[in-house]
Design a protein around this motif. Structure first.
Motif, PDB file in Angstrom:
ATOM      1  N   LYS A  14       0.634  -1.349  -0.163  1.00  0.00           N
ATOM      2  CA  LYS A  14       0.028   0.038  -0.153  1.00  0.00           C
ATOM      3  C   LYS A  14       0.952   1.188  -0.007  1.00  0.00           C
ATOM      4  N   LEU A  15       1.932   1.174   0.687  1.00  0.00           N
ATOM      5  CA  LEU A  15       2.979   2.454   0.730  1.00  0.00           C
ATOM      6  C   LEU A  15       4.520   1.824   0.329  1.00  0.00           C
ATOM      7  N   VAL A  16       4.848   2.653  -0.720  1.00  0.00           N
ATOM      8  CA  VAL A  16       6.243   2.348  -1.076  1.00  0.00           C
ATOM      9  C   VAL A  16       7.045   3.773  -0.826  1.00  0.00           C
ATOM     10  N   VAL A  17       8.049   3.515  -0.042  1.00  0.00           N
ATOM     11  CA  VAL A  17       9.116   4.608   0.207  1.00  0.00           C
ATOM     12  C   VAL A  17      10.421   4.378  -0.233  1.00  0.00           C
ATOM     13  N   GLY A  18      10.856   4.995  -1.265  1.00  0.00           N
ATOM     14  CA  GLY A  18      12.227   4.812  -1.684  1.00  0.00           C
ATOM     15  C   GLY A  18      13.301   6.060  -1.262  1.00  0.00           C
ATOM     16  N   PHE A  19      14.699   5.646  -1.187  1.00  0.00           N
ATOM     17  CA  PHE A  19      15.377   6.609  -0.811  1.00  0.00           C
ATOM     18  C   PHE A  19      16.319   7.175  -2.045  1.00  0.00           C
ATOM     19  N   ALA A  20      16.648   8.353  -1.973  1.00  0.00           N
ATOM     20  CA  ALA A  20      17.366   8.875  -3.396  1.00  0.00           C
ATOM     21  C   ALA A  20      18.949   9.242  -2.886  1.00  0.00           C
ATOM     22  N   ALA A  21      19.962   8.546  -2.986  1.00  0.00           N
ATOM     23  CA  ALA A  21      21.187   9.044  -2.493  1.00  0.00           C
ATOM     24  C   ALA A  21      22.004   9.629  -3.707  1.00  0.00           C
ATOM     25  N   GLU A  22      22.139  11.017  -3.643  1.00  0.00           N
ATOM     26  CA  GLU A  22      22.416  11.805  -4.945  1.00  0.00           C
ATOM     27  C   GLU A  22      23.787  12.644  -4.502  1.00  0.00           C
ATOM     28  N   THR A  23      24.679  13.009  -5.463  1.00  0.00           N
ATOM     29  CA  THR A  23      25.688  13.775  -5.285  1.00  0.00           C
ATOM     30  C   THR A  23      25.460  15.385  -5.965  1.00  0.00           C
ATOM     31  N   GLN A  24      24.526  15.281  -6.704  1.00  0.00           N
ATOM     32  CA  GLN A  24      24.059  16.467  -7.611  1.00  0.00           C
ATOM     33  C   GLN A  24      22.443  16.523  -7.869  1.00  0.00           C
ATOM     34  N   ASP A  25      22.143  17.735  -8.108  1.00  0.00           N
ATOM     35  CA  ASP A  25      20.544  17.862  -8.523  1.00  0.00           C
ATOM     36  C   ASP A  25      19.816  16.983  -7.718  1.00  0.00           C
ATOM     37  N   LEU A  26      19.976  16.888  -6.245  1.00  0.00           N
ATOM     38  CA  LEU A  26      19.226  16.007  -5.532  1.00  0.00           C
ATOM     39  C   LEU A  26      17.794  16.039  -5.530  1.00  0.00           C
ATOM     40  N   LEU A  27      16.949  17.285  -5.513  1.00  0.00           N
ATOM     41  CA  LEU A  27      15.585  17.336  -5.540  1.00  0.00           C
ATOM     42  C   LEU A  27      14.985  16.986  -7.017  1.00  0.00           C
ATOM     43  N   ALA A  28      15.748  17.462  -7.861  1.00  0.00           N
ATOM     44  CA  ALA A  28      15.226  17.158  -9.400  1.00  0.00           C
ATOM     45  C   ALA A  28      15.460  15.543  -9.544  1.00  0.00           C
ATOM     46  N   ASN A  29      16.450  15.048  -9.278  1.00  0.00           N
ATOM     47  CA  ASN A  29      16.498  13.525  -9.419  1.00  0.00           C
ATOM     48  C   ASN A  29      15.510  12.626  -8.554  1.00  0.00           C
ATOM     49  N   ALA A  30      15.256  13.311  -7.233  1.00  0.00           N
ATOM     50  CA  ALA A  30      14.234  12.488  -6.554  1.00  0.00           C
ATOM     51  C   ALA A  30      12.819  12.654  -7.065  1.00  0.00           C
ATOM     52  N   ALA A  77       6.763   4.881  -6.819  1.00  0.00           N
ATOM     53  CA  ALA A  77       6.837   5.193  -5.363  1.00  0.00           C
ATOM     54  C   ALA A  77       5.946   6.076  -4.650  1.00  0.00           C
ATOM     55  N   ASP A  78       5.440   6.171  -3.445  1.00  0.00           N
ATOM     56  CA  ASP A  78       4.692   7.086  -2.829  1.00  0.00           C
ATOM     57  C   ASP A  78       5.414   8.192  -2.439  1.00  0.00           C
ATOM     58  N   MET A  79       6.782   8.006  -2.043  1.00  0.00           N
ATOM     59  CA  MET A  79       7.457   8.816  -1.158  1.00  0.00           C
ATOM     60  C   MET A  79       8.750   8.639  -1.479  1.00  0.00           C
ATOM     61  N   ILE A  80       9.786   9.457  -1.783  1.00  0.00           N
ATOM     62  CA  ILE A  80      11.205   9.500  -1.807  1.00  0.00           C
ATOM     63  C   ILE A  80      11.792  10.243  -0.877  1.00  0.00           C
ATOM     64  N   VAL A  81      12.732   9.584   0.097  1.00  0.00           N
ATOM     65  CA  VAL A  81      13.700  10.144   1.056  1.00  0.00           C
ATOM     66  C   VAL A  81      14.972  10.530   0.323  1.00  0.00           C
ATOM     67  N   ALA A  82      15.027  11.987   0.010  1.00  0.00           N
ATOM     68  CA  ALA A  82      16.210  12.338  -0.665  1.00  0.00           C
ATOM     69  C   ALA A  82      17.352  13.213   0.368  1.00  0.00           C
ATOM     70  N   ASN A  83      18.534  12.478  -0.082  1.00  0.00           N
ATOM     71  CA  ASN A  83      19.697  12.896   0.792  1.00  0.00           C
ATOM     72  C   ASN A  83      21.059  12.863   0.081  1.00  0.00           C
ATOM     73  N   ASP A  84      21.742  13.998   0.454  1.00  0.00           N
ATOM     74  CA  ASP A  84      22.868  14.348  -0.452  1.00  0.00           C
ATOM     75  C   ASP A  84      24.042  13.569   0.104  1.00  0.00           C
ATOM     76  N   VAL A  85      24.542  12.789  -0.682  1.00  0.00           N
ATOM     77  CA  VAL A  85      26.025  11.761  -0.083  1.00  0.00           C
ATOM     78  C   VAL A  85      27.169  12.460  -0.594  1.00  0.00           C
ATOM     79  N   ARG A  88       4.063  13.430  -3.932  1.00  0.00           N
ATOM     80  CA  ARG A  88       3.032  14.491  -4.749  1.00  0.00           C
ATOM     81  C   ARG A  88       2.492  15.552  -4.059  1.00  0.00           C
ATOM     82  N   ASP A  89       2.537  15.519  -2.749  1.00  0.00           N
ATOM     83  CA  ASP A  89       1.883  16.362  -2.021  1.00  0.00           C
ATOM     84  C   ASP A  89       3.072  17.934  -1.751  1.00  0.00           C
ATOM     85  N   GLY A  90       4.262  17.390  -2.362  1.00  0.00           N
ATOM     86  CA  GLY A  90       5.305  18.577  -2.219  1.00  0.00           C
ATOM     87  C   GLY A  90       6.597  18.092  -1.407  1.00  0.00           C
ATOM     88  N   ILE A  91       7.480  18.945  -1.129  1.00  0.00           N
ATOM     89  CA  ILE A  91       8.953  18.812  -0.601  1.00  0.00           C
ATOM     90  C   ILE A  91       8.594  19.274   0.655  1.00  0.00           C
TER      91      ILE A  91
END
Length: 407
Positions: free
Chosen positions: A321-337, A346-354, A376-379
């Protein structure tokens, strides 16, 4: 008034942040709680029992060997009559004492006798919080079921110093306590799959392709979800940290093994995909160790693409029912997420700059994290905090989302 009729035992520790305990007493009482203060000897160097007693409206307990308070084994009574114990500030010394079961003062004896939820609000210099001994003590306490709020990042009492170590604000502590007492079983009956750590993709019997993931964030999330009553299965790549208490842990090595283990756990109510899965693996694995021979060029490694576990589950016929992913990025963090959100189902992405910061440190392998919750509700941007604090807060968000889908 969510703490109405709750009896809260407040242990005030001996740090400069003890002055915040006065505000914490007031805020807990505003929410309907009865506050019973215990002050350590160190705490009395910063605030007086008179001030704490005036705000709490009752007796302040100080001495383990008090003839008046201990004639009926008062420390046991204090622990058993409380609905929860809060330690604020929780100094490095107090963490060490509790982690090692020391009970040579009233606070220590009460904490060892407590069978109710214990919430610690650490406060110390960033160097002390990051010290390996403190890290070990915190991990041991979390394994014992102790809960934490903070510490937060900010300026220290020491001139010119800043970092992770400030005690959480009194309102945050009160909120965390409410969540523990009101929602300690919010996820009871829910099955959740969490992935954690790196994957190791073998080149030969002794070498592999991997990354710097420690597994600390994923393991902390699994522990926080279990603390809310969920039945958690943690699928972990190779890590050097112990599995969390109360969590069923499956150890895997490669991305293919991790995917197989995850699919075997479906259907589930939620999937939280924290693992830093290798995007590629060597196309062929040598049966023997590749030797370095004089005059010969290094072997040429061909790579094959690994399965995308998040995308596979996000579009699975047994999708949680709920899928949460992680985005480990070194550039363009929010755009990639944001791009991953729809592409991976995914329903939600947890984005972090690594990326490695100016000090040479990185989220990968580090003790703290700064994340953005992309949906989809925002950041929503969260302040930098310990990975355990991120885990607790994210577990609350997951509980909220699952309650929304059930209504």
């Amino acid at each position: 008034m969510n703490l109405q009729n709750k009896r809260i035992l407040l242990v005030v520790g001996g740090g400069i942040a003890a002055y915040k305990a006065l505000d914490l007493v007031r805020r807990l009482k505003e929410r309907g709680a009865t506050v019973v203060p215990v002050m350590t000897r160190g705490a009395q160097e910063f605030v007086t029992p008179l001030a704490v007693g005036a705000l709490s409206g009752g007796h302040v307990f100080i001495d383990l060997f008090s003839r008046e308070d201990e004639q009926d084994v008062g420390h046991i009574r204090l622990a058993r009559e409380a609905d929860a114990v809060v330690v604020a500030p929780a100094t490095a010394d107090r963490l060490a004492r509790l982690a090692n079961g020391l009970a040579d003062d009233l606070a220590g004896a009460v904490l060892l006798a407590a069978k109710v939820p214990v919430l610690l609000a650490p406060a110390m210099n960033p160097a002390m919080w990051a010290h390996p001994a403190t890290v070990r003590n915190v991990e041991r306490l979390r394994g014992d079921g102790v809960r934490f709020v903070g510490p937060n990042a900010g300026e220290m009492a020491e001139r010119g110093e800043s970092g992770l170590g400030r005690m959480a604000e009194p309102a945050e502590i009160a909120d965390a306590l409410e969540a523990i007492l009101a929602g300690s079983r919010r996820l009871a009956g829910k099955r959740i799959v969490v992935t954690s750590g790196p994957t190791h993709e073998p080149i030969d019997p002794v070498r592999f392709v991997a990354n710097r993931s420690s597994g600390r964030q994923g393991h902390a999330i699994a522990a926080s979800l279990a603390a809310l009553g969920a039945e958690v299965t943690l699928v972990s790549g190779p890590v050097a940290i112990p599995p969390p208490t109360g969590v069923r842990t499956l150890a895997v090595e490669t991305a293919l093994e991790m995917l197989a283990a995850v699919e075997a756990e479906l259907p589930a109510d939620a999937g939280v995909f924290v693992a830093a899965v290798a995007d590629w693996r060597p196309a062929e694995t040598a049966g023997q160790k590749l030797k370095k021979l004089p005059g010969e060029a290094p072997p040429q490694l061909g790579f094959a693409e690994n399965p995308d576990i998040l995308a596979t589950v996000g579009h699975h016929r047994e999708r949680p029912k709920l899928v949460v992913g992680f985005a480990a990025e070194t550039q363009d963090l929010l755009a990639n997420a944001l791009a991953k959100l729809d592409r991976k189902g995914a329903d939600m992405i947890v984005a972090n700059d690594v990326a490695v910061d100016e000090t040479g440190g990185s989220v990968m392998g580090g003790a703290d994290n700064a994340v953005h919750i992309v949906s989809r509700d925002g950041i929503e941007t969260w302040a930098r905090m310990s990975k355990e604090a991120v885990a607790d807060r994210l577990a609350g968000v997951i509980a909220d989302r699952l309650e929304e889908t059930a209504s």
